[in-house]
Enzyme design. Structure first.
Site, PDB file in Angstrom:
ATOM      1  N   ASP A 248      29.314  15.001  40.476  1.00 34.74           N
ATOM      2  CA  ASP A 248      29.194  14.357  41.856  1.00 34.74           C
ATOM      3  C   ASP A 248      29.951  13.271  42.295  1.00 34.74           C
ATOM      4  O   ASP A 248      30.119  12.874  43.525  1.00 34.74           O
ATOM      5  CB  ASP A 248      27.855  13.573  41.674  1.00 34.74           C
ATOM      6  CG  ASP A 248      26.574  14.549  41.179  1.00 34.74           C
ATOM      7  OD1 ASP A 248      26.874  15.530  41.884  1.00 34.74           O
ATOM      8  OD2 ASP A 248      25.609  14.179  40.527  1.00 34.74           O
ATOM      9  N   ASP A 272      29.484   9.176  44.773  1.00 32.52           N
ATOM     10  CA  ASP A 272      28.034   9.167  44.573  1.00 32.52           C
ATOM     11  C   ASP A 272      27.545   7.917  43.980  1.00 32.52           C
ATOM     12  O   ASP A 272      27.771   6.845  44.760  1.00 32.52           O
ATOM     13  CB  ASP A 272      27.775  10.284  43.438  1.00 32.52           C
ATOM     14  CG  ASP A 272      26.088  10.594  43.514  1.00 32.52           C
ATOM     15  OD1 ASP A 272      25.414  10.555  44.550  1.00 32.52           O
ATOM     16  OD2 ASP A 272      25.705  10.853  42.317  1.00 32.52           O
ATOM     17  N   ASP A 276      25.232   5.822  36.924  1.00 33.36           N
ATOM     18  CA  ASP A 276      23.936   6.672  37.074  1.00 33.36           C
ATOM     19  C   ASP A 276      23.882   6.937  35.533  1.00 33.36           C
ATOM     20  O   ASP A 276      24.595   7.311  34.822  1.00 33.36           O
ATOM     21  CB  ASP A 276      24.104   7.695  37.565  1.00 33.36           C
ATOM     22  CG  ASP A 276      24.223   7.641  39.297  1.00 33.36           C
ATOM     23  OD1 ASP A 276      24.044   6.377  39.686  1.00 33.36           O
ATOM     24  OD2 ASP A 276      24.128   8.798  40.174  1.00 33.36           O
ATOM     25  N   ARG A 328      19.521   0.545  46.087  1.00 34.33           N
ATOM     26  CA  ARG A 328      19.823   1.242  44.566  1.00 34.33           C
ATOM     27  C   ARG A 328      20.278   0.119  43.640  1.00 34.33           C
ATOM     28  O   ARG A 328      21.348   0.511  43.116  1.00 34.33           O
ATOM     29  CB  ARG A 328      20.259   2.518  44.578  1.00 34.33           C
ATOM     30  CG  ARG A 328      19.270   3.621  45.034  1.00 34.33           C
ATOM     31  CD  ARG A 328      19.907   5.101  44.992  1.00 34.33           C
ATOM     32  NE  ARG A 328      19.354   6.072  45.615  1.00 34.33           N
ATOM     33  CZ  ARG A 328      19.493   7.360  45.249  1.00 34.33           C
ATOM     34  NH1 ARG A 328      20.288   7.794  44.634  1.00 34.33           N
ATOM     35  NH2 ARG A 328      18.715   8.125  45.937  1.00 34.33           N
TER      36      ARG A 328
END
Length: 450
Positions: A248, A272, A276, A328
């Site tokens: 990603d 991205d 994560d 986020r």
């Protein structure tokens, strides 16, 4: 005779008052020096507690990192004189650099010989990822070559060669370098990447993948402009390489891994996410990082239907969520998330979001809302009806709300689930400016305090 004694006593008392006043006036300029001494005493006492911290007593250690948080908070705030108008300005607090109340920094940064004692960092972990030892029990490996010519057969001296080895390694860098990776840097277990003492950038190519491994520490790197790569062969250990589909373009991707500590990195502008963590990853601490110029900053949880993420526990502490961020910070699914003593100075949509009933424990953070009157809310329940999310356990405790920021709480209040979303003692939100003033990769140089 009685009068004479009384006169003598009065004279002595007056003389004593004058002496004390003179000493105070003469010593005015030495107050910072006095604070340094006190900070060193505090650091010395914490060294003896370090062994206990490694065996799950971190909460108690962190709780006593500053003896009187409120008193220190008042002193720090008077020095900073911070207001809503200048909350986004980062400060260097000089003599407070070893006594901010940040338990990670106060653990090792006062040591002028940090370069000879690098592995001591592994004893300074906090939160759910506190037991990540990285390459503490292995050899020191020095990266001398910034190249990445062959992801299947990496050269000795390169970062890729170091991270794929089977044995524990503490990886450092001989000099400043920019490493542009052709393919994902697929790490092996029990590794520390330690950028202190050099200006190290992983940029303009692939970035870091932590997949199905354990015990990793990533510290002191600049990670930026990461791009999607893949459809190529990549080596993941001395004995294995395989086909990788398209990645990603995350800065750091944590996939099915545990005991991970991401500390003091500067992350910006990746394709991205910046960090994560998905697919059953857990026991993770993300601390002291400076994150800027990015849209979807941090995703924790693979999908609403992926039930293995219900065991995920992540600590997000002492980070500065800075300029150019949109959303986020993090966005959570399932699991338990302790968001503690971070500085949120920028967002455009929201700061903390989630779906699939995550438990979010927000404590002692500083939230400064943007000027947009429609983006003041810290929280966002993603694609979920109010009738469903009203039962989710999201709480705000001791957070400082600035410029109209507000946190929408939910759930049963004092729930047992918060015990699983608590990983260290929160400090007063008025200390956040001091504790996060040096977030990001540090400019450490050999022979001096970092």
């Amino acid at each position: 005779m009685a009068v004479s004694k009384k006169w003598v006593c009065s004279s002595l008392a007056l003389l004593l008052v004058l002496l004390v006043a003179a000493m105070v006036i003469a010593g005015k300029d030495k107050i910072p020096e006095f604070r340094n001494v006190e900070a060193e005493k505090l650091q010395s006492s914490k060294k003896s507690s370090m062994a206990a911290a490694r065996y799950g007593e971190v909460e108690e250690l962190n709780e006593h990192a500053v003896a009187d948080p409120e008193a220190v908070a008042a002193e720090v705030e008077s020095i900073i004189n911070m207001s809503i108008g200048n909350v986004t300005e980062r400060r260097k607090l000089g003599f407070f650099s070893c006594g901010t109340g940040n338990p990670v920094d106060d653990c090792w940064r006062c040591d002028p010989n940090w370069e000879q004692n690098r592995k001591r960092l592994a004893d300074c972990g906090i939160g759910f990822g506190r037991n990540a030892i990285g390459g503490r029990d292995g050899s020191l490996y020095v990266v001398t070559d910034p190249g990445d010519d062959d992801p299947v057969n990496p050269k000795p001296g390169t970062l890729r060669y170091a991270v794929i080895q089977d044995e524990p390694l503490w990886i450092v860098f001989k000099r400043d370098m920019v490493i542009t990776l052709k393919q994902e840097l697929i790490m092996n277990s029990f590794k520390t990447i330690d950028g202190r003492g050099a200006n190290v950038h992983i940029a303009n190519g692939a970035c870091i993948t932590i997949q199905f491994i354990t015990n990793v520490i990533i510290h002191g790197l600049h990670i930026h402009d990461c791009k999607p790569t893949g459809n190529a062969m990549v080596r993941s250990s001395p004995s294995h390489f395989g086909w990788r589909t398209m990645a990603d373009g995350d800065g750091i991707s944590i996939f099915g891994s545990s005991h991970i500590w991401i500390d003091h990195n500067s992350l910006t502008n990746c394709a991205d996410g910046l960090v994560d963590a998905v697919m059953g990853s857990t026991a993770i601490t993300i601390s002291n990082n400076h994150l800027t110029h990015h849209n979807e900053v941090m995703l924790l949880g693979h999908s609403d239907s992926y039930s293995r993420d219900k065991q995920m526990q992540v600590t997000i502490a002492y980070n500065h969520f800075g300029e150019g961020l949109i959303q986020r910070m993090p966005r959570c699914r399932h699991g338990y998330f302790h968001v503690v003593n971070n500085d949120y100075t920028h967002w455009e949509m929201y700061a903390i979001g989630g779906s699939a009933n995550p438990t979010i424990n927000s404590q002692g953070n500083r939230y400064a809302a943007p000027t947009n009157p429609f983006a003041k809310e810290v929280t966002k329940r993603v694609d979920t009806a109010a009738g469903e999310w009203k039962g989710w356990n999201w709480r705000s405790e001791g957070d400082l709300m600035l410029n109209g920021a507000y946190f929408t709480t939910s759930g049963a209040g004092a729930s047992a689930s918060y015990a699983r979303a608590s990983s260290l003692a929160a400090k007063s939100s008025s200390l956040v400016g001091a504790m996060t003033s040096n977030a990001g990769a540090l400019g450490c140089r050999k022979g001096s305090q970092c």
